[in-house]
Design a protein around this motif. Structure first.
Motif, mmCIF file in Angstrom:
data_model
loop_
_atom_site.group_PDB
_atom_site.id
_atom_site.type_symbol
_atom_site.label_atom_id
_atom_site.label_comp_id
_atom_site.label_asym_id
_atom_site.label_seq_id
_atom_site.Cartn_x
_atom_site.Cartn_y
_atom_site.Cartn_z
ATOM 1 N N ILE A 134 7.188 4.266 -11.565
ATOM 2 C CA ILE A 134 7.123 3.087 -12.137
ATOM 3 C C ILE A 134 7.652 1.990 -11.326
ATOM 4 C CG2 ILE A 134 7.735 1.777 -14.049
ATOM 5 C CD1 ILE A 134 7.330 4.515 -15.741
ATOM 6 N N PRO A 135 9.095 2.068 -10.890
ATOM 7 C CA PRO A 135 9.319 1.038 -10.016
ATOM 8 C C PRO A 135 8.484 0.862 -8.606
ATOM 9 C CG PRO A 135 10.906 2.891 -10.234
ATOM 10 C CD PRO A 135 9.899 3.258 -11.071
ATOM 11 N N LEU A 136 8.249 2.110 -8.263
ATOM 12 C CA LEU A 136 7.434 1.883 -6.827
ATOM 13 C C LEU A 136 5.980 1.107 -7.120
ATOM 14 C CD1 LEU A 136 7.909 5.539 -5.404
ATOM 15 C CD2 LEU A 136 8.744 3.445 -4.460
ATOM 16 N N SER A 137 5.508 1.316 -8.170
ATOM 17 C CA SER A 137 4.445 0.624 -8.428
ATOM 18 C C SER A 137 4.462 -0.764 -8.717
ATOM 19 C CB SER A 137 3.616 1.298 -9.629
ATOM 20 O OG SER A 137 4.026 0.964 -10.791
ATOM 21 N N ILE A 180 0.914 -1.230 -0.080
ATOM 22 C CA ILE A 180 -0.154 -0.169 0.003
ATOM 23 C C ILE A 180 0.747 1.224 0.019
ATOM 24 C CG2 ILE A 180 -1.592 1.321 1.335
ATOM 25 C CD1 ILE A 180 -2.827 -1.284 2.414
ATOM 26 N N VAL A 181 1.954 1.223 0.756
ATOM 27 C CA VAL A 181 2.615 2.551 0.921
ATOM 28 C C VAL A 181 3.571 2.650 -0.380
ATOM 29 C CG1 VAL A 181 4.724 3.361 2.107
ATOM 30 C CG2 VAL A 181 2.947 2.300 3.404
ATOM 31 N N PHE A 182 3.991 1.696 -1.083
ATOM 32 C CA PHE A 182 4.847 1.772 -2.138
ATOM 33 C C PHE A 182 3.516 2.405 -3.231
ATOM 34 C CE2 PHE A 182 7.709 -1.921 -0.999
ATOM 35 C CZ PHE A 182 8.896 -0.888 -1.053
ATOM 36 N N MET A 183 2.622 1.490 -3.458
ATOM 37 C CA MET A 183 1.756 2.148 -4.356
ATOM 38 C C MET A 183 1.196 3.659 -4.208
ATOM 39 S SD MET A 183 0.212 1.300 -7.349
ATOM 40 C CE MET A 183 -0.870 2.097 -8.073
ATOM 41 N N ALA A 184 1.020 4.117 -2.806
ATOM 42 C CA ALA A 184 0.720 5.211 -2.587
ATOM 43 C C ALA A 184 1.797 6.146 -2.740
ATOM 44 C CB ALA A 184 0.257 5.490 -1.152
ATOM 45 N N ALA A 185 3.219 5.830 -2.594
ATOM 46 C CA ALA A 185 4.246 6.656 -3.055
ATOM 47 C C ALA A 185 4.084 6.869 -4.458
ATOM 48 C CB ALA A 185 5.610 6.183 -2.392
ATOM 49 N N GLN A 207 3.407 -4.397 -6.576
ATOM 50 C CA GLN A 207 2.364 -5.525 -6.971
ATOM 51 C C GLN A 207 3.151 -7.009 -6.558
ATOM 52 O OE1 GLN A 207 -0.764 -5.038 -8.238
ATOM 53 N NE2 GLN A 207 -0.085 -2.944 -7.393
ATOM 54 N N ARG A 208 4.364 -6.859 -6.055
ATOM 55 C CA ARG A 208 5.168 -8.264 -5.718
ATOM 56 C C ARG A 208 4.442 -9.068 -4.860
ATOM 57 N NH1 ARG A 208 10.424 -5.203 -5.663
ATOM 58 N NH2 ARG A 208 10.942 -4.989 -8.028
ATOM 59 N N GLY A 209 4.020 -10.074 -5.338
ATOM 60 C CA GLY A 209 3.360 -11.203 -4.066
ATOM 61 C C GLY A 209 1.963 -11.157 -4.029
ATOM 62 N N LEU A 210 1.491 -9.997 -4.888
ATOM 63 C CA LEU A 210 0.015 -9.928 -4.997
ATOM 64 C C LEU A 210 -0.826 -10.682 -6.050
ATOM 65 C CD1 LEU A 210 -0.635 -6.065 -4.476
ATOM 66 C CD2 LEU A 210 -0.578 -7.883 -2.520
ATOM 67 N N THR A 254 -4.748 -2.840 -4.742
ATOM 68 C CA THR A 254 -3.704 -2.895 -4.122
ATOM 69 C C THR A 254 -4.054 -2.994 -2.353
ATOM 70 O OG1 THR A 254 -2.115 -2.100 -5.397
ATOM 71 C CG2 THR A 254 -1.183 -2.260 -3.292
ATOM 72 N N VAL A 255 -4.926 -2.181 -2.061
ATOM 73 C CA VAL A 255 -5.327 -2.202 -0.574
ATOM 74 C C VAL A 255 -6.436 -3.341 -0.502
ATOM 75 C CG1 VAL A 255 -6.770 -1.037 1.048
ATOM 76 C CG2 VAL A 255 -5.299 0.515 -0.539
ATOM 77 N N VAL A 256 -7.146 -3.616 -1.161
ATOM 78 C CA VAL A 256 -8.102 -4.732 -1.239
ATOM 79 C C VAL A 256 -7.385 -6.180 -1.175
ATOM 80 C CG1 VAL A 256 -10.040 -5.864 -2.332
ATOM 81 C CG2 VAL A 256 -10.176 -3.528 -1.996
ATOM 82 N N SER A 257 -6.378 -6.219 -2.166
ATOM 83 C CA SER A 257 -5.348 -7.333 -2.201
ATOM 84 C C SER A 257 -4.512 -7.551 -0.935
ATOM 85 C CB SER A 257 -4.592 -7.402 -3.481
ATOM 86 O OG SER A 257 -5.428 -7.318 -4.519
ATOM 87 N N THR A 258 -4.429 -6.481 -0.217
ATOM 88 C CA THR A 258 -3.289 -6.547 0.936
ATOM 89 C C THR A 258 -4.039 -6.817 2.099
ATOM 90 O OG1 THR A 258 -1.759 -5.136 -0.295
ATOM 91 C CG2 THR A 258 -1.387 -5.325 2.066
ATOM 92 N N LEU A 259 -5.189 -6.346 2.406
ATOM 93 C CA LEU A 259 -5.613 -6.239 3.712
ATOM 94 C C LEU A 259 -7.015 -7.225 3.932
ATOM 95 C CD1 LEU A 259 -5.275 -2.475 4.498
ATOM 96 C CD2 LEU A 259 -3.800 -4.497 5.280
ATOM 97 N N SER A 260 -7.312 -7.704 5.129
ATOM 98 C CA SER A 260 -8.534 -8.264 5.145
ATOM 99 C C SER A 260 -9.621 -7.089 5.310
ATOM 100 C CB SER A 260 -8.579 -9.106 6.507
ATOM 101 O OG SER A 260 -8.204 -8.016 7.725
ATOM 102 N N ARG A 261 -10.918 -7.732 5.098
ATOM 103 C CA ARG A 261 -11.936 -6.716 5.044
ATOM 104 C C ARG A 261 -12.111 -5.927 6.093
ATOM 105 N NH1 ARG A 261 -18.038 -8.374 3.545
ATOM 106 N NH2 ARG A 261 -18.003 -7.031 1.767
ATOM 107 N N ILE A 262 -11.686 -6.139 7.458
ATOM 108 C CA ILE A 262 -11.760 -5.366 8.338
ATOM 109 C C ILE A 262 -10.828 -4.126 8.489
ATOM 110 C CG2 ILE A 262 -13.118 -7.064 10.008
ATOM 111 C CD1 ILE A 262 -10.614 -7.457 11.549
ATOM 112 N N HIS A 263 -9.885 -4.279 7.787
ATOM 113 C CA HIS A 263 -8.713 -3.073 7.876
ATOM 114 C C HIS A 263 -8.826 -2.413 6.638
ATOM 115 C CE1 HIS A 263 -7.262 -4.653 11.464
ATOM 116 N NE2 HIS A 263 -7.168 -6.091 10.990
ATOM 117 N N LEU A 264 -9.802 -2.484 5.682
ATOM 118 C CA LEU A 264 -9.799 -1.606 4.328
ATOM 119 C C LEU A 264 -9.931 -0.221 4.577
ATOM 120 C CD1 LEU A 264 -12.247 -4.156 2.056
ATOM 121 C CD2 LEU A 264 -9.468 -3.817 2.093
ATOM 122 N N GLY A 265 -10.749 0.055 5.511
ATOM 123 C CA GLY A 265 -10.912 1.676 5.782
ATOM 124 C C GLY A 265 -9.342 2.346 6.153
ATOM 125 N N LYS A 266 -8.847 1.620 6.961
ATOM 126 C CA LYS A 266 -7.504 2.172 7.444
ATOM 127 C C LYS A 266 -6.422 2.229 6.413
ATOM 128 C CE LYS A 266 -3.753 1.027 10.691
ATOM 129 N NZ LYS A 266 -3.064 -0.162 11.605
#
Length: 182
Positions: free
Chosen positions: A170-173, A4-9, A177-180, A114-126
């Protein structure tokens, strides 16, 4: 949270030029031979375009791999940012803003995924809060630094500088995605 941080950056780097444009265009449009009406069109067209391109981005991400689409979207965003400084013709700037709207749809959709693929449903808002906050730092710094650089060096330097910086998205994005799952 690192994807999430990489994609946001990546988003933050990408939208710096947009932040500068929203700051500079309303106050300096005369220097690039535009009218207030043209400025209004230029600053709003990307939102109108995204009404359709958001759906297009979502459909493409369902059918195609994420990473190549991200590279294309961020690269187009970088080219468009350079175009803001290089061209003073309304129709070219309009085309650039349309392309920006389309590329922004693809990058924002990837951010949501990226957010949805990274976190469980209860942490999506955060997760969305973290993503949006970091991404909007780019808009803030684009506005602030863009104004300062404009006063010292002019439009060309602002947008060429932000275009080059945005290539870092580009490299940050890709790292995001690695591992997602695709």
């Amino acid at each position: 949270y690192s994807p999430i941080v990489f994609m946001a950056a990546a988003m933050a780097l990408s939208i710096m030029g947009d932040g500068a444009l929203y700051t500079l265009l309303p106050s300096h449009y005369v220097h690039i031979d535009l009218t207030p009406f043209q400025v209004g069109i230029l600053l709003s067209i990307n939102r109108w375009i995204r009404l359709g391109s958001n759906h297009l981005a979502e459909r493409c991400y369902r059918r195609l791999p994420v990473s190549p689409l991200l590279v294309i979207a961020f690269f187009i965003g970088s080219l468009v940012t350079a175009g803001y400084g290089c061209f003073k013709v309304f129709l070219i700037l309009l085309l650039a803003r349309i392309l920006w709207g389309i590329s922004l749809s693809f990058t924002r959709q990837a951010g949501l995924m990226t957010v949805v693929s990274t976190l469980s449903r209860i942490h999506l808002g955060k997760g969305m809060g973290i993503h949006r906050s970091i991404a909007l730092v780019g808009f803030f710094f684009g506005s602030l630094i863009g104004g300062i650089v404009y006063d010292a060096y002019g439009f060309l330097w602002v947008f060429i500088s932000f275009s080059l910086l945005s290539l870092g998205s580009i490299p940050l994005s890709l790292s995001s995605q690695r591992g997602l799952q695709a």
